[in-house]
Motif scaffolding. Structure first.
Motif, PDB file in Angstrom:
ATOM      1  N   VAL A   1      -4.134   2.316  -4.779  1.00 11.22           N
ATOM      2  CA  VAL A   1      -4.298   1.092  -5.313  1.00 11.22           C
ATOM      3  C   VAL A   1      -4.991   1.285  -6.649  1.00 11.22           C
ATOM      4  CG1 VAL A   1      -5.676  -1.069  -5.051  1.00 11.22           C
ATOM      5  CG2 VAL A   1      -4.460  -0.275  -3.186  1.00 11.22           C
ATOM      6  N   ARG A   2      -5.871   2.056  -6.989  1.00  8.13           N
ATOM      7  CA  ARG A   2      -6.448   1.985  -8.388  1.00  8.13           C
ATOM      8  C   ARG A   2      -5.607   2.688  -9.095  1.00  8.13           C
ATOM      9  NH1 ARG A   2     -11.148   0.009  -9.711  1.00  8.13           N
ATOM     10  NH2 ARG A   2     -11.999   1.895 -10.765  1.00  8.13           N
ATOM     11  N   ALA A   3      -4.556   3.657  -8.989  1.00  2.94           N
ATOM     12  CA  ALA A   3      -3.544   4.102  -9.784  1.00  2.94           C
ATOM     13  C   ALA A   3      -2.162   4.223  -9.185  1.00  2.94           C
ATOM     14  CB  ALA A   3      -4.195   5.533 -10.426  1.00  2.94           C
ATOM     15  N   PRO A   4      -1.492   3.058  -8.854  1.00  4.07           N
ATOM     16  CA  PRO A   4      -0.306   2.911  -8.136  1.00  4.07           C
ATOM     17  C   PRO A   4       0.831   3.602  -8.616  1.00  4.07           C
ATOM     18  CG  PRO A   4      -0.971   0.794  -9.315  1.00  4.07           C
ATOM     19  CD  PRO A   4      -2.085   1.644  -9.491  1.00  4.07           C
TER      20      PRO A   4
ATOM     21  N   LEU B   1       0.646  -1.290   0.036  1.00  3.35           N
ATOM     22  CA  LEU B   1       0.068  -0.100  -0.071  1.00  3.35           C
ATOM     23  C   LEU B   1       0.823   1.243   0.089  1.00  3.35           C
ATOM     24  CD1 LEU B   1      -2.667  -1.005   2.652  1.00  3.35           C
ATOM     25  CD2 LEU B   1      -2.945  -0.884  -0.057  1.00  3.35           C
ATOM     26  N   ALA B   2       1.915   1.298   0.784  1.00  3.70           N
ATOM     27  CA  ALA B   2       2.956   2.475   0.841  1.00  3.70           C
ATOM     28  C   ALA B   2       3.515   2.748  -0.486  1.00  3.70           C
ATOM     29  CB  ALA B   2       3.817   2.110   1.803  1.00  3.70           C
ATOM     30  N   ALA B   3       3.802   1.542  -1.332  1.00  2.00           N
ATOM     31  CA  ALA B   3       4.487   1.757  -2.608  1.00  2.00           C
ATOM     32  C   ALA B   3       3.222   2.226  -3.562  1.00  2.00           C
ATOM     33  CB  ALA B   3       5.013   0.404  -2.972  1.00  2.00           C
ATOM     34  N   ALA B   4       2.257   1.730  -3.591  1.00  2.48           N
ATOM     35  CA  ALA B   4       1.044   2.239  -4.439  1.00  2.48           C
ATOM     36  C   ALA B   4       0.735   3.764  -4.180  1.00  2.48           C
ATOM     37  CB  ALA B   4      -0.121   1.557  -3.890  1.00  2.48           C
TER      38      ALA B   4
ATOM     39  N   PRO C   1      -6.095  -8.003 -11.185  1.00  2.00           N
ATOM     40  CA  PRO C   1      -6.175  -6.777 -10.284  1.00  2.00           C
ATOM     41  C   PRO C   1      -6.247  -7.023  -8.867  1.00  2.00           C
ATOM     42  CG  PRO C   1      -7.559  -6.527 -12.388  1.00  2.00           C
ATOM     43  CD  PRO C   1      -7.115  -7.920 -12.016  1.00  2.00           C
ATOM     44  N   ILE C   2      -5.541  -6.273  -8.194  1.00  2.00           N
ATOM     45  CA  ILE C   2      -5.902  -6.358  -6.628  1.00  2.00           C
ATOM     46  C   ILE C   2      -7.102  -5.640  -5.974  1.00  2.00           C
ATOM     47  CG2 ILE C   2      -3.308  -6.939  -6.426  1.00  2.00           C
ATOM     48  CD1 ILE C   2      -2.936  -4.068  -5.240  1.00  2.00           C
TER      49      ILE C   2
END
Length: 242
Positions: free
Chosen positions: A120-123, A43-46, A139-140
């Motif tokens: 998450v939708r646009a990482p 999540l942090a990377a996204a 897709p996650i």
């Protein structure tokens, strides 16, 4: 007014996954389910956060993971040589989960959940399942919800592969294990060193968190209706009478 959300659910599915909590040196093991530190790192990377950024807001989220398709643990044996000297490097073992599917959920502040959902939708950085060599096969994003973590995990459809669901075709509903953060007052649990304090590669730090296992029941979309046996109409004396 837009409906507020406080739970984000993620589908973690791929040919290989690896979620280490106690890996050291040449032996890189995997837990049997995604770790909190691994999912929060995703999540942090996204969101595009720097590795040295403060992650205390993410660490405060309540985390749970549902085991939709446990997968199979596999071992990879690796050798390597030093590029300049040609000297053999230490042999390493790496463990993975093959053909596994999980549903992870995080619950917390509505504004933070909304921000994570947008990420998450646009990482900014592509997600991976524990290691960079393990990309997701689907897709996650499963969506943002309201009503609480357990409600979201109970309502989320079964994400297992079709071939796995067919193994349970006689079951209209299936019980799925959930490993979740232990909330105060819920009773005894198990301690794991999986609470992220810092993702800084120069000094990664993890604290202890308590977890417990439970189950939720979800519908099996491929279940076959149970048939009642009706004996055929047959008169064994019919041929003699004719």
């Amino acid at each position: 007014m837009r409906e507020r959300t406080n739970v984000l659910t993620l589908r973690l599915a791929g040919p290989l996954q690896s979620w280490g909590a106690s890996s050291r040196f040449a032996r890189r093991s995997t837990e049997r389910a995604p770790t909190k530190s691994g999912v929060l790192g995703l999540l942090a990377a996204a969101q595009g956060r720097d590795r040295g950024a403060d992650v205390s807001d993410l660490a405060a989220l309540t985390f749970a993971v549902r085991l939709d398709q446990p997968g199979t643990r596999v071992r990879d044996y690796q050798t390597a040589h030093h590029g300049e000297t040609g000297k053999s490097m230490p042999v390493s073992e790496r463990f993975y989960l093959s053909d596994a599917v999980f549903v992870a959920a995080v619950e917390g502040d509505e504004d933070l959940i909304d921000a994570l959902y947008r990420g998450v939708r646009a990482p900014t950085f592509l997600p991976f399942l524990g290691r960079r060599s393990c990309p997701p096969s689907r897709p996650i994003d499963l969506g943002a919800h309201r009503g609480g973590l357990w409600k979201a995990l109970s309502a989320e459809p079964w994400q297992a592969s079709v071939w796995f669901q067919r193994r349970h075709v006689r079951e209209r509903r299936v019980e799925l294990e959930v490993i979740a953060d232990l909330v105060a007052g819920e009773g005894p649990g198990d301690a794991v060193r999986d609470q992220p304090l810092s993702f800084d590669p120069r000094h990664r730090r993890y604290g202890l968190r308590c977890v417990r296992s439970s189950v939720v029941t979800v519908a099996n979309p491929l279940s076959a209706p149970r048939r009642t046996f009706v004996p055929p109409k047959h008169d064994p004396m019919g041929l003699l009478e004719s």
